[in-house]
Scaffold this motif. Structure first.
Motif, short mmCIF file in Angstrom:
data_model
loop_
_atom_site.label_atom_id
_atom_site.label_comp_id
_atom_site.label_asym_id
_atom_site.label_seq_id
_atom_site.Cartn_x
_atom_site.Cartn_y
_atom_site.Cartn_z
N UNK A 1 0.79 -1.24 0.00
CA UNK A 1 0.00 0.00 0.00
C UNK A 1 0.82 1.28 0.00
N UNK A 2 2.10 1.18 0.34
CA UNK A 2 2.94 2.37 0.36
C UNK A 2 3.70 2.58 -0.95
N UNK A 3 3.70 1.59 -1.83
CA UNK A 3 4.42 1.71 -3.09
C UNK A 3 3.80 2.82 -3.95
N UNK A 4 4.58 3.83 -4.25
CA UNK A 4 4.20 4.98 -5.07
C UNK A 4 3.09 5.83 -4.43
N UNK A 5 2.74 5.54 -3.19
CA UNK A 5 1.70 6.33 -2.53
C UNK A 5 2.13 7.78 -2.37
N UNK A 6 3.39 7.99 -2.01
CA UNK A 6 3.87 9.35 -1.81
C UNK A 6 3.89 10.13 -3.12
N UNK A 7 4.17 9.44 -4.23
CA UNK A 7 4.16 10.10 -5.54
C UNK A 7 2.76 10.60 -5.88
N UNK A 8 1.76 9.79 -5.55
CA UNK A 8 0.37 10.21 -5.79
C UNK A 8 0.04 11.43 -4.93
N UNK A 9 0.41 11.39 -3.68
CA UNK A 9 0.12 12.51 -2.78
C UNK A 9 0.84 13.78 -3.21
N UNK A 10 2.05 13.64 -3.70
CA UNK A 10 2.80 14.81 -4.18
C UNK A 10 2.08 15.46 -5.37
N UNK A 11 1.60 14.64 -6.28
CA UNK A 11 0.83 15.18 -7.41
C UNK A 11 -0.38 15.95 -6.92
N UNK A 12 -1.07 15.41 -5.95
CA UNK A 12 -2.29 16.05 -5.45
C UNK A 12 -1.98 17.33 -4.69
N UNK A 13 -0.87 17.33 -3.98
CA UNK A 13 -0.45 18.54 -3.27
C UNK A 13 -0.09 19.64 -4.26
N UNK A 14 0.59 19.26 -5.33
CA UNK A 14 0.96 20.24 -6.37
C UNK A 14 -0.28 20.82 -7.03
N UNK A 15 -1.23 19.96 -7.33
CA UNK A 15 -2.47 20.43 -7.95
C UNK A 15 -3.19 21.43 -7.05
N UNK A 16 -3.23 21.12 -5.76
CA UNK A 16 -3.88 22.02 -4.81
C UNK A 16 -3.16 23.35 -4.75
N UNK A 17 -1.83 23.32 -4.76
CA UNK A 17 -1.05 24.55 -4.72
C UNK A 17 -1.28 25.41 -5.95
N UNK A 18 -1.59 24.76 -7.06
CA UNK A 18 -1.85 25.49 -8.31
C UNK A 18 -3.29 25.98 -8.39
N UNK A 19 -4.10 25.63 -7.41
CA UNK A 19 -5.48 26.08 -7.40
C UNK A 19 -6.45 25.18 -8.12
N UNK A 20 -6.03 23.96 -8.47
CA UNK A 20 -6.91 23.04 -9.16
C UNK A 20 -7.92 22.45 -8.18
N UNK A 21 -9.18 22.59 -8.49
CA UNK A 21 -10.25 22.02 -7.65
C UNK A 21 -10.99 20.89 -8.36
N UNK A 22 -10.66 20.68 -9.61
CA UNK A 22 -11.29 19.62 -10.39
C UNK A 22 -10.40 19.22 -11.54
N UNK A 23 -10.82 18.19 -12.24
CA UNK A 23 -10.05 17.69 -13.37
C UNK A 23 -11.00 17.43 -14.55
N UNK A 24 -10.41 17.39 -15.76
CA UNK A 24 -8.98 17.45 -16.09
C UNK A 24 -8.41 18.84 -15.94
N UNK A 25 -7.12 18.87 -15.63
CA UNK A 25 -6.40 20.13 -15.45
C UNK A 25 -5.08 20.00 -16.18
N UNK A 26 -4.88 20.86 -17.18
CA UNK A 26 -3.71 20.81 -18.05
C UNK A 26 -2.79 21.97 -17.72
N UNK A 27 -1.51 21.68 -17.54
CA UNK A 27 -0.53 22.73 -17.25
C UNK A 27 0.61 22.61 -18.26
N UNK A 28 0.85 23.68 -18.97
CA UNK A 28 1.87 23.71 -20.01
C UNK A 28 3.09 24.47 -19.51
N UNK A 29 4.18 23.74 -19.37
CA UNK A 29 5.45 24.31 -18.91
C UNK A 29 5.32 25.06 -17.58
N UNK A 30 4.40 24.65 -16.75
CA UNK A 30 4.15 25.28 -15.45
C UNK A 30 3.90 26.78 -15.56
#
Length: 223
Positions: A158-187
């Motif tokens: 259950x811990x395999x790649x779990x942190x990678x998933x959480x990091x993606x979600x944290x980044x999305x939240x920091x960018x203000x994403x509240x829903x998907x799909x969300x496309x980001x080009x070159x940040x």
């Protein structure tokens, strides 16, 4: 140029948005220089792992009748079919997608992320058999060109790649994403939702044109 796409396998508009974006990318003159990375986003992190029918879930989530939820699914199906995508009008189910996201990160390490994502979408939106059935994710991983035993080992931990998933979600939240799909080009440029292909075309052109060219290093003087 890098395009990062935050999606959830339970999101039909992510399925449709991917097709529309790929249509724009296929016609983009610099498509060979565009790297596409898929990021994790859970629409409902608290969703149970046991699959449940989609229509009652939609009705409960949005406060609509079952008939209205069925009509919503029918409209989504029409949009999918318009993009040439297969889509079941009824009988779909949904469950917690965290394991799917973990497996997608595993697939990325092995260069098969796009293939696995397509397999997951197909299983979830176009096939009678549930994508959440026990053992189904390993089968889909093998279909995507991954080693079945390795995929099973990832899912068993259950811990395999779990942190990678959480990091993606944290980044999305920091960018203000509240829903998907969300496309980001070159940040630098963001596009929300399953926009028409023409919108993605303009976004690709804008992001490409606004890139900052790196200055060439001066040549060393000849001795």
């Amino acid at each position: 140029m890098r395009v990062e796409i935050w999606t959830d396998i339970n999101c039909p508009w992510c399925y449709i948005g991917k097709a529309r974006f790929e249509q724009a990318l296929a016609a983009f003159p610099h498509r060979e220089e565009v790297e596409v990375v898929h990021r994790s986003f859970e629409l409902d992190p608290r969703a149970p792992h046991e699959a449940r029918p989609v229509v009652p879930l939609l009705a409960a989530k949005y406060g609509m009748s079952l008939e209205q939820a069925e009509a919503t699914e029918a409209r989504i199906a029409e949009n999918a079919h318009a993009e040439g995508l297969p889509y079941l009008r009824e009988g779909r189910d949904a469950a917690n997608s965290f394991d799917m996201h973990r497996l997608l990160h595993f697939a990325e390490e092995h260069g098969r992320q796009g293939q696995l994502l397509d397999a997951l979408y197909r299983a979830n939106f176009a096939e009678e058999r549930s994508a959440f059935e026990e053992g189904r994710l390993v089968e889909l991983a093998v279909e995507a060109g991954l080693d079945g035993e390795a995929a099973a080992a990832v899912l068993a931990d259950p811990e395999a790649y779990a942190e990678a998933v959480r990091e993606d979600e944290t980044t999305a939240s920091a960018m203000g994403a509240t829903g998907v799909p969300f496309f980001v080009l070159d940040r630098r440029l963001g596009v929300s939702g399953a926009q028409p292909a023409e919108t993605f075309t303009r976004a690709l052109e804008q992001a490409w044109d606004s890139r900052v060219a790196l200055p060439l290093a001066p040549l060393a003087p000849k001795e």
